[in-house]
Design an enzyme around this catalytic site. Structure first.
Site, PDB file in Angstrom:
ATOM      1  N   SER A 133      33.127  67.193  78.735  1.00 22.49           N
ATOM      2  CA  SER A 133      32.782  66.508  77.375  1.00 22.49           C
ATOM      3  C   SER A 133      31.715  65.848  77.461  1.00 22.49           C
ATOM      4  CB  SER A 133      34.071  65.529  77.400  1.00 22.49           C
ATOM      5  OG  SER A 133      34.100  64.597  76.436  1.00 22.49           O
ATOM      6  N   TYR A 149      38.786  58.530  81.522  1.00 18.29           N
ATOM      7  CA  TYR A 149      38.592  59.794  80.885  1.00 18.29           C
ATOM      8  C   TYR A 149      36.975  60.177  81.206  1.00 18.29           C
ATOM      9  CZ  TYR A 149      38.375  63.752  77.747  1.00 18.29           C
ATOM     10  OH  TYR A 149      38.018  65.031  77.195  1.00 18.29           O
TER      11      TYR A 149
END
Ligand code: NDP
Ligand code: 8X3
Length: 267
Positions: A147, A160
């Site tokens: 990501s 995250y």
């Protein structure tokens, strides 16, 4: 021109194939005539994806329950793969996601532990379990889904962002470790894409999830699936090490162009 890595009849294993990128990738590989091995926790969703994949041209579309956060589940899945396929040509480590958007001061252990279990340890476990089925077949590829969060931190994203930064470094280490085996290793790192990601992150709050994409034309799961299939299909001597893919409206995590909702064009 060198021949691409032929995807027809190849065994393609996708984790997190019950929704979002994983489900879309299953259908995109199906159109190439691949043989699919699909894993996730929701077997009813896997059955639907496998059925659709067969209609689209998958030579095989098999599925099995998988929880990447549990070593015994990963080992049982790998044993199943060994028994039904005996080899893997493309491994897409896609299962994962985010939970919560609180600052560290308000973070919850359960959320942090789940994010690290799935996005980091899940990739390590799955790769360790499946590598023996890939090593005899040079040209194959491991594609990890990272990501932009693994490349730039943002407020509320500490765990995250750390998890996806971990995925990036796992990919880089594997690329070094597997150099000389003929196996390729890649990371595909998307920015905002409208899937179930935000509904999961906000624990079912669909209205809050919808706000993330308001006024923007985000990536779709299909956009990312196409990128995954393209990376897999490069000729065996070509490894796209790292791909970052964002919607045009998103220049960086914090730099998103939003227009009035009425002007937002969706495909
Ligand atoms: P979705 O929520 O739509 O899909 C997530 C998938 O992961 C589901 O199939 C889910 O299946 C599976 N999954 C979650 N936990 C586990 C687990 N413990 N074991 C096995 N499978 C699991 O989101 P996306 O498709 O968007 O997310 C896919 C990947 O892409 C994730 O790694 C995410 O972090 C990453 N990503 C997403 C972006 C986005 O904006 N959407 C951008 C960049 C990266 P099930 O619940 O059935 O187990
Ligand atoms: C999902 C995209 O930027 O919301 O990985 O973290 S982001």
């Amino acid at each position: 021109m060198t021949a691409p890595f032929r995807l027809r009849d190849r065994w393609v294993l996708i984790t997190g194939a019950s929704s979002g990128f994983g489900a879309a990738a299953a259908l995109a590989f199906a159109r190439e005539g691949a043989r699919l091995l699909l894993g996730a926790r929701r077997e009813n969703r896997l059955a639907e994806v496998a059925g659709r994949a067969r209609e689209l041209g998958a030579v095989e579309a098999l599925f099995h329950r998988l929880d990447v956060s549990q070593t015994p589940s990963v080992e049982a899945f790998a044993a199943w793969v060994r028994s039904v396929a005996g080899r893997v040509d493309v491994l897409v480590n896609n299962a994962g996601g985010a939970l919560g958007l609180e600052p560290v001061a308000e973070g919850r252990d359960e959320d942090w532990e789940t994010m690290l279990q799935t996005n980091v340890l899940g990739v390590l476990r799955m790769t360790r379990a499946i590598l023996p089925l890939m090593l005899p077949h040079p040209g194959g590829i491991i594609i990890n889904i990272g990501s932009i969060a693994g490349r730039t931190a943002y407020e509320g994203g500490a765990a995250y962002c750390a998890a996806k930064a971990g995925e990036l470094q796992i990919t880089r280490a594997l690329r070094l470790e597997l150099c000389g085996t003929g196996l390729r290793v890649a990371t595909v790192d998307p920015g905002m894409a409208e899937t179930e990601f935000s509904v999961v992150r906000f624990k079912g709050d669909a209205a809050r999830a919808a706000k993330v994409y308001e006024g923007v034309q985000p990536l779709t799961a299909e956009d990312v699936a196409e990128a995954i299939v393209w990376v897999a299909g490069r000729p065996p001597h070509v490894c796209v090490d790292e791909m970052v893919i964002k919607c045009t409206d998103q220049a960086a995590f914090h730099k998103v162009h939003r227009r009035p909702v009425s002007e937002t064009k969706r495909p």
